[in-house]
Write an enzyme that holds these catalytic residues in place. Sequence first.
Site, PDB file in Angstrom:
ATOM      1  N   LYS A  81       7.312  21.974 -40.630  1.00 10.09           N
ATOM      2  CA  LYS A  81       8.195  22.215 -41.781  1.00 10.09           C
ATOM      3  C   LYS A  81       7.831  21.234 -42.893  1.00 10.09           C
ATOM      4  O   LYS A  81       7.577  20.054 -42.632  1.00 10.09           O
ATOM      5  CB  LYS A  81       9.657  22.027 -41.343  1.00 10.09           C
ATOM      6  CG  LYS A  81      10.678  22.380 -42.429  1.00 10.09           C
ATOM      7  CD  LYS A  81      12.110  22.270 -41.905  1.00 10.09           C
ATOM      8  CE  LYS A  81      13.130  22.598 -42.978  1.00 10.09           C
ATOM      9  NZ  LYS A  81      14.510  22.553 -42.487  1.00 10.09           N
ATOM     10  N   SER A 161      17.695  26.453 -43.458  1.00  9.46           N
ATOM     11  CA  SER A 161      16.593  26.189 -44.364  1.00  9.46           C
ATOM     12  C   SER A 161      15.210  26.298 -43.698  1.00  9.46           C
ATOM     13  O   SER A 161      14.198  26.370 -44.385  1.00  9.46           O
ATOM     14  CB  SER A 161      16.732  24.771 -44.945  1.00  9.46           C
ATOM     15  OG  SER A 161      16.629  23.792 -43.920  1.00  9.46           O
ATOM     16  N   SER A 185      20.456  24.660 -39.850  1.00  8.75           N
ATOM     17  CA  SER A 185      19.148  25.093 -40.348  1.00  8.75           C
ATOM     18  C   SER A 185      18.065  25.269 -39.295  1.00  8.75           C
ATOM     19  O   SER A 185      16.969  25.699 -39.614  1.00  8.75           O
ATOM     20  CB  SER A 185      18.642  24.107 -41.408  1.00  8.75           C
ATOM     21  OG  SER A 185      19.355  24.270 -42.597  1.00  8.75           O
TER      22      SER A 185
END
Length: 494
Positions: A81, A161, A185
Amino acid sequence: MSASDLTGLTLKGALDALAEKRVSAVELAQAHIDAIAVANPHLNAYVLETPDKALEMARASDDRRARGEAGPLDGASLGIKDLFATKGVRSTAGSKIIGEFIPPYESTVTANLWRDGAVMLGKLNMDEFAMGSSNETSAFGPVVNPWKTRGSNQPLTPGGSSGGSAAAVAADLCLGATASDTGGSIRQPAAFTGTVGIKPTYGRCSRYGIVAFASSLDQAGPIAKTVEDAAILLRSMAGHDAKDSTSLDVETPDFTSFLGKSPKGLRIGVPKEYRIDGMPDEVAKLWDQGVEWLKAAGCEIKTVSLPHTKYALPAYYIIAPAEASSNLARYDGMRFGLRELGNGTLTDVYEQSRAKGFGEEVKRRILIGTYVLSAGYYDAYYLKAQKVRQRIADDFDAVFQEVDALLTPTAPSAAFALGDRVSDPVAMYLNDVFTVTVNLAGLPGISIPAGVDAGGLPLGLQLIGRALDEGTLFTLGGVVEQAAAFRAKPERWW
């Protein structure tokens, strides 16, 4: 093995194939690089592909294995990420304001993965500064969910997210991915994409080198194809770190040792406050089904009460923006990232850099956060929210005197269409209704794919455990995974 056979492997399957010399780390990395080249223009899961670095790391892994020095993750192709600082590789947190920042240091979580032999395929898309539930606030544009509603071509959100992480794992563009969870998330995108995601106990994974959103809530964890894969990844990601004052100085157990244990006699709580108005029938039915699966496995089921649940979202959307407004004050156009000169005065540089560098959702949360921390409002909002947070933690403490874990839905719906909720921030925030309590209390939570809705889209069930008791979640998660026998995969349209 064909390239699609290689990318279709689970992390455990790939590690076994590497150990048995049926495949090399270079072949595995190349298969994923090729798959990304085909899929990413359609899915937008990766914001930066690092094929040269991946092959270099894979060659080093093959050399280590040949010398008999392979680590626990040696040769495993992973996605990272874009919130995690990667030394020498651009890290943006999905924001224009960080620009082309190339960190001169490595986040502890990724350093742990490289120590154990993992290979980096690239950096994964995400909501800007991890603020969002649909991956539509990214400066790089939205991620598209590899899943489609049956009979429809409408692009869907992969959740947020960590939308890039979830989409990449679901589409077989990596064997597993790092993610982070501030209010859901990891777990909500896992539920939207038919993957497994675990948010560990606060402090289990170091936050050093992770771009901060809300420091008292942020926690790193993996998104993976199976419960076992998540256990393998979390073992490498976790560990005490002197560079992070909130990191817990506790031993990291071998999480895989909890898989396959009998759950007989474990007490499972079903919180009545999570039966919210307007919950789709399919979500409610799947929850009931989950209860039956655990009962059949020998668990004792008990209805419990978490009375302060209804205040969790309002408290979260005061505390998280307050911490964000403080954390994001460092982005001022001075030391790194975007700099807009404006008329050349210091104030104008600040104002112009932030106006052009931050997206709308990030600006909204900074404004909310600054407001609730301002003189005259601090007591009314921020202090009150902190008291509510303590009550929520107390509710969990009381319930965990009676039960060993809780079972809830992960999200109030299946994946929705991109663009559906962008104009209504409150509707977007309601996505976190089942997940934020876990962050506020610092507890571990795992989402397991457990069924599909009428349109064939995945739905997840969430298990919540006591602090530092991820082991029980892996035991129960394995039981749910086996009972659900979720084998559905998105049909390839890219």
